[in-house]
Design an enzyme around this catalytic site. Structure first.
Site, PDB file in Angstrom:
ATOM      1  N   SER A   1       0.848  -1.198   0.000  1.00 53.98           N
ATOM      2  CA  SER A   1       0.000   0.000   0.000  1.00 53.98           C
ATOM      3  C   SER A   1       0.878   1.240   0.000  1.00 53.98           C
ATOM      4  O   SER A   1       2.000   1.213   0.534  1.00 53.98           O
ATOM      5  CB  SER A   1      -0.872   0.023   1.257  1.00 53.98           C
ATOM      6  OG  SER A   1      -1.527   1.282   1.380  1.00 53.98           O
TER       7      SER A   1
ATOM      8  N   TYR B   1      -2.451  -0.567  10.483  1.00 58.76           N
ATOM      9  CA  TYR B   1      -2.473  -0.911   9.059  1.00 58.76           C
ATOM     10  C   TYR B   1      -1.175  -0.470   8.386  1.00 58.76           C
ATOM     11  O   TYR B   1      -0.526  -1.242   7.672  1.00 58.76           O
ATOM     12  CB  TYR B   1      -3.691  -0.242   8.409  1.00 58.76           C
ATOM     13  CG  TYR B   1      -3.777  -0.441   6.911  1.00 58.76           C
ATOM     14  CD1 TYR B   1      -4.199  -1.653   6.371  1.00 58.76           C
ATOM     15  CD2 TYR B   1      -3.456   0.600   6.034  1.00 58.76           C
ATOM     16  CE1 TYR B   1      -4.273  -1.839   4.991  1.00 58.76           C
ATOM     17  CE2 TYR B   1      -3.529   0.427   4.656  1.00 58.76           C
ATOM     18  CZ  TYR B   1      -3.941  -0.799   4.139  1.00 58.76           C
ATOM     19  OH  TYR B   1      -4.010  -0.973   2.779  1.00 58.76           O
TER      20      TYR B   1
HETATM   21  N1  LIG Z   1      -8.402  -0.738  -2.261  1.00 55.43           N
HETATM   22  C1  LIG Z   1      -7.447   0.084  -1.900  1.00 55.43           C
HETATM   23  O1  LIG Z   1      -7.614   1.304  -1.935  1.00 55.43           O
HETATM   24  C2  LIG Z   1      -6.122  -0.400  -1.446  1.00 55.43           C
HETATM   25  C3  LIG Z   1      -5.102   0.506  -1.215  1.00 55.43           C
HETATM   26  C4  LIG Z   1      -3.872   0.050  -0.781  1.00 55.43           C
HETATM   27  C5  LIG Z   1      -3.677  -1.294  -0.580  1.00 55.43           C
HETATM   28  N2  LIG Z   1      -4.683  -2.171  -0.826  1.00 55.43           N
HETATM   29  C6  LIG Z   1      -4.409  -3.585  -0.608  1.00 55.43           C
HETATM   30  O2  LIG Z   1      -4.852  -4.359  -1.700  1.00 55.43           O
HETATM   31  C7  LIG Z   1      -5.202  -5.657  -1.258  1.00 55.43           C
HETATM   32  C8  LIG Z   1      -6.558  -6.019  -1.849  1.00 55.43           C
HETATM   33  O3  LIG Z   1      -7.538  -5.145  -1.382  1.00 55.43           O
HETATM   34  P1  LIG Z   1      -8.917  -4.869  -2.126  1.00 55.43           P
HETATM   35  O4  LIG Z   1      -9.045  -3.426  -2.253  1.00 55.43           O
HETATM   36  O5  LIG Z   1      -9.045  -5.674  -3.315  1.00 55.43           O
HETATM   37  O6  LIG Z   1      -9.932  -5.348  -0.992  1.00 55.43           O
HETATM   38  P2  LIG Z   1     -11.043  -6.469  -0.995  1.00 55.43           P
HETATM   39  O7  LIG Z   1     -11.599  -6.506   0.371  1.00 55.43           O
HETATM   40  O8  LIG Z   1     -11.959  -6.264  -2.129  1.00 55.43           O
HETATM   41  O9  LIG Z   1     -10.201  -7.791  -1.238  1.00 55.43           O
HETATM   42  C9  LIG Z   1      -9.440  -8.402  -0.220  1.00 55.43           C
HETATM   43  C10 LIG Z   1      -9.740  -9.880  -0.219  1.00 55.43           C
HETATM   44  O10 LIG Z   1      -8.953 -10.503   0.784  1.00 55.43           O
HETATM   45  C11 LIG Z   1      -9.739 -11.468   1.435  1.00 55.43           C
HETATM   46  N3  LIG Z   1      -9.231 -11.736   2.778  1.00 55.43           N
HETATM   47  C12 LIG Z   1      -9.317 -10.950   3.870  1.00 55.43           C
HETATM   48  N4  LIG Z   1      -8.758 -11.560   4.918  1.00 55.43           N
HETATM   49  C13 LIG Z   1      -8.310 -12.742   4.505  1.00 55.43           C
HETATM   50  C14 LIG Z   1      -7.643 -13.816   5.120  1.00 55.43           C
HETATM   51  N5  LIG Z   1      -7.330 -13.796   6.425  1.00 55.43           N
HETATM   52  N6  LIG Z   1      -7.310 -14.889   4.381  1.00 55.43           N
HETATM   53  C15 LIG Z   1      -7.629 -14.920   3.079  1.00 55.43           C
HETATM   54  N7  LIG Z   1      -8.267 -13.954   2.432  1.00 55.43           N
HETATM   55  C16 LIG Z   1      -8.606 -12.871   3.138  1.00 55.43           C
HETATM   56  C17 LIG Z   1     -11.111 -10.884   1.453  1.00 55.43           C
HETATM   57  O11 LIG Z   1     -12.107 -11.883   1.611  1.00 55.43           O
HETATM   58  C18 LIG Z   1     -11.181 -10.172   0.122  1.00 55.43           C
HETATM   59  O12 LIG Z   1     -11.780 -10.996  -0.866  1.00 55.43           O
HETATM   60  C19 LIG Z   1      -5.173  -5.604   0.256  1.00 55.43           C
HETATM   61  O13 LIG Z   1      -3.970  -6.162   0.727  1.00 55.43           O
HETATM   62  C20 LIG Z   1      -5.203  -4.134   0.552  1.00 55.43           C
HETATM   63  O14 LIG Z   1      -4.595  -3.796   1.761  1.00 55.43           O
HETATM   64  C21 LIG Z   1      -5.897  -1.746  -1.257  1.00 55.43           C
END
Ligand SMILES: NC(=O)c1ccc[n+]([C@@H]2O[C@H](COP(=O)([O-])OP(=O)(O)OC[C@H]3O[C@@H](n4cnc5c(N)ncnc54)[C@H](O)[C@@H]3O)[C@@H](O)[C@H]2O)c1
Ligand SMILES: [Zn+2]
Length: 696
Positions: free
Chosen positions: A573, A586
């Site tokens: 991130s 986080y």
């Molecule tokens: N969306 C954003 O703005 C953003 C920004 C920076 C970083 N990220 C990172 O990107 C990654 C994906 O995020 P996203 O936006 O697609 O969110 P999202 O919630 O749509 O997807 C995350 C997925 O991870 C799964 N998950 C959560 N805990 C879990 C566990 N213990 N074991 C297995 N699966 C698990 C969830 O069920 C979900 O399907 C994350 O690591 C998040 O921190 C996202």
């Protein structure tokens, strides 16, 4: 006896057929026949009809041969899968044919016979249909008939089972001459209804589409009943000398062996694996006759083109599977040497260069069968073909002596210049063909977009996620839009060490190994430090820092056994680089991910394992994280309404753009592909520009 046998059902429906023209009836019959794999194997056999059509040039009625075109499958063929040829022109080729050495040249004339500018290429089996003077011809590869065709005394058996109704022709490679042979056979035996082709399959003919269909079923059913009467109560393959391990041990051993094999046979071209331990396979691999029968090789050309002429048998000590791994190199070396010998013994002056000398089929007593090929569907189908070959060997060896195809004949088909030309015409493989990607959080916003990007480039994908419902939806969607062969899903909590280990084993059995890990599963939380409770802190550390550690450790272990490098992409991130208010748990966990990636890049380099990081920021669309309270907390933290947030982030970015899941997926694809082959330990920010996260 016969009432217990599973006979083929007549599925012809007069009402459906009544509404169809002749090509329509041909299509209907073909799809009915191809729907049952006991009638013909995938892609095997062909069907035809001779139809009166209006010639677009003269307006007169002409006779046209509709015949399955090159490369199709009768079970799934559509009308455009048939080639159409003027019968008169096809017949006229007989006058320019100079004999067996002239066969391949004749193939070049088939396009000249095309009716109505049909672009579907005619197959080499076309003369086999054209020169049989009946309106409808079926050519099938039924296991029960091939078992007769691959028996040492197949001519006598054919006579015993079918009397004068079905004739017999000795083995000959399909082509112009075999077409002439069939025509001559019918001329000499005008009342015959078909022939068994030695080491190959069945031809049947009639003047009506339904009659032809029913005849084909009837002949195969007769063979099925006959085999049943001969084999009932008999022990197949000389009886059992090895015992099957229990189902979970079989899978565990396959999981262990497959990446090792994949690494050893996939150096120049990646391969995908398939595991099969159905009862028919276990009966064969556990049998006394396994070694001698496997050595004889498969008989039907279709079978061995998919499986190579013979499999590799790996003898396993169930108590010590590692001992088998130690003997793998020697076993593969011996197999390759024998393949080179076969090539050198049989090659002609103009033969194409030797192809991949590695085995396709691996047979392991007590465990089952592994098959490897350049993509998952091909690996699965190769396994299915070997099951056909097992069925054939079971039948033939129980009533006679099974005989494989002579090596020279096999070679002449495998290295046929026409086959080579077909291979040369194949489209260039996609950039991730043969690769397997394991995507954690694969059912979430960024994970799903990533899986889609990788699938689109030809990768197979394992979706790993804790959310069962979302996994199911994503899996079904990808299976439908890409291919059911290319996608698997596994329910996984990335914080559970045992489950992580099991999920990698599962992926290894499903695809043979893994090339790419996208560690992406995540959550987000928001709170000032004073109110960040230990549970929140631990939850971030567990899922993000520890979860990324656990999956990448498992990936490293697998990559090292596979020995063909590896690729890890962390989705961290912007907040792992840039401090952000009220999200210390986080941010700190994300920083841990980023630094873990660098450490792993250092450790993996010598083994060709690359580790890179993508930092998203503010990807609101499609993200489940942004559906929850994180969105409200983030809005509150910036004194905004929830619906103002997306626009706020866009304006805050240097480039004034929204960041979408597809944008993150693009960067992940770049890092996961060979386009970035010379990058490791890197970070790509995909945040529409943010000065705080500039790396230095
Ligand atoms: N969306 C954003 O703005 C953003 C920004 C920076 C970083 N990220 C990172 O990107 C990654 C994906 O995020 P996203 O936006 O697609 O969110 P999202 O919630 O749509 O997807 C995350 C997925 O991870 C799964 N998950 C959560 N805990 C879990 C566990 N213990 N074991 C297995 N699966 C698990 C969830 O069920 C979900 O399907 C994350 O690591 C998040 O921190 C996202
Ligand atoms: Zn055939």
């Amino acid at each position: 006896m016969a009432d217990k046998v599973q006979l083929l059902d007549n599925r012809w429906d007069d009402q459906i057929a009544a509404g169809l023209d002749e090509p329509g009836k041909l299509l209907y019959r073909s799809n009915l026949l191809g729907a049952d794999k006991r009638i013909t194997n995938y892609g095997g056999g062909n069907t035809s009809a001779k139809v009166s059509e209006t010639d677009p040039l003269t307006g007169k009625s002409v006779e046209v041969l509709w015949v399955k075109g090159s490369g199709g499958d009768v079970g799934t063929i559509k009308l455009d899968g048939f080639a159409t040829l003027y019968m008169e022109k096809l017949e006229s080729l007989k006058s320019i044919y100079k004999g067996i050495d002239d066969e391949d040249r004749m193939v070049g004339f088939l396009p000249h016979c095309t009716f109505n500018l049909n672009s579907r290429a005619a197959s080499i089996d076309t003369p086999l249909h054209g020169f049989v003077p009946f309106r409808h011809v079926d050519h099938m590869h039924p296991d029960a008939i091939i078992a007769i065709a691959a028996s040492k005394n197949s001519r006598e058996l054919t006579k015993e089972i079918f009397g004068d109704a079905i004739g017999w022709l000795p083995w000959r490679r399909p082509g112009f001459q075999l077409g002439l042979d069939l025509g001559a056979y019918v001329a000499a035996h005008p009342n015959s209804k078909g022939v068994v082709l030695e080491s190959h399959g069945l031809f049947t003919w009639a003047d009506d589409a339904k009659d032809c269909y029913e005849l084909t079923l009837d002949i195969i059913n007769k063979a099925i009943v006959w085999f049943d009467s001969k084999t009932a109560g008999k022990i197949a393959f000389g009886g059992e000398i090895a015992r099957s391990l229990d189902a979970s041990s079989r899978r565990a051993i396959a999981a262990k062996l497959m990446p090792e094999i994949r690494g050893k046979i996939g150096v120049s071209e990646r391969k995908l694996g398939h595991f099969d331990d159905q009862p028919a396979v276990l009966e064969f691999v556990n049998s006394k006759d396994l070694h001698p029968l496997a050595a004889l090789g498969t008989s039907c050309p279709d079978h061995f083109l998919r499986t190579k002429i013979r499999p590799l048998v790996l003898d396993l000590d169930p108590a010590n599977p590692d001992a088998t791994i130690e003997t793998l190199d020697a076993a593969l070396e011996a197999y390759r040497a024998d393949y080179a010998r076969y090539y050198n013994d049989c090659k002609h002056a103009n033969s194409p260069a030797m192809r991949d000398p590695n085995p396709v089929i691996f047979l392991i007593p007590g465990v089952g069968m592994l098959s490897f090929a350049k993509d998952k569907a091909t690996a699965r189908i190769a396994g299915e073909f070997y099951v056909n070959a097992i069925n054939v060997m079971r039948g033939a060896s129980s009533v006679s002596e099974y005989q494989g195809l002579p090596e020279q004949e096999a070679f002449d088909i495998e290295y046929w210049l026409l086959e080579e030309a077909k291979l040369q015409r194949m489209p260039k493989p996609k950039s991730l063909a043969g690769r397997v990607a394991f995507v954690t959080g694969g059912a979430g916003g960024i994970g799903r977009a990533t899986a889609e990007r990788l699938l689109g480039q030809g990768a197979c994908v394992v979706l790993a996620d804790i959310d069962t419902d979302a996994l199911k939806t994503a899996n079904a969607d990808f299976a439908q839009r890409y291919s059911a062969d290319a996608v698997r899903s596994v329910q996984l909590n990335v914080t559970d060490e045992t489950a992580v280990i099991a999920s990698f084993a599962e992926a290894s059995v499903e695809f043979g190994g893994i090339d790419i890990l996208v560690s992406n599963a995540g959550i987000a939380s928001s709170a000032p430090i004073e109110t960040t409770d230990l549970a929140m802190w631990n939850r971030n550390m567990d899922i993000l820092a520890t979860g990324y550690f656990l999956v990448s450790r498992e990936a490293f272990r697998l990559f090292r056994r596979q020995t063909i490098g590896g690729n890890v992409v962390f989705v961290a991130s912007k907040n792992g680089l840039a401090a952000s208010p009220n999200a210390s748990a986080y941010c700190a966990a994300k920083a841990a991910e980023i630094h873990l990636a660098r450490c792993l890049a250092l450790e993996g380099a010598e083994a060709g394992i690359r580790v890179n990081t993508v930092n998203p920021d503010a990807v609101l669309r499609g993200s489940k994280i942004w559906n929850g309270e994180w969105r409200e907390q983030r809005a509150a933290s910036s004194n905004l309404q929830v619906e103002e947030l997306e626009e706020h982030y866009r304006k805050r970015s240097l480039l004034k753009l929204n960041v979408l899941p597809e944008d993150i997926a693009e960067a992940i694809y770049f890092l996961a592909s060979d386009a970035s082959a010379k990058s490791t330990g890197n970070i790509i920010n995909v945040d529409a520009g943010n000065v705080q996260s500039f790396t230095r």
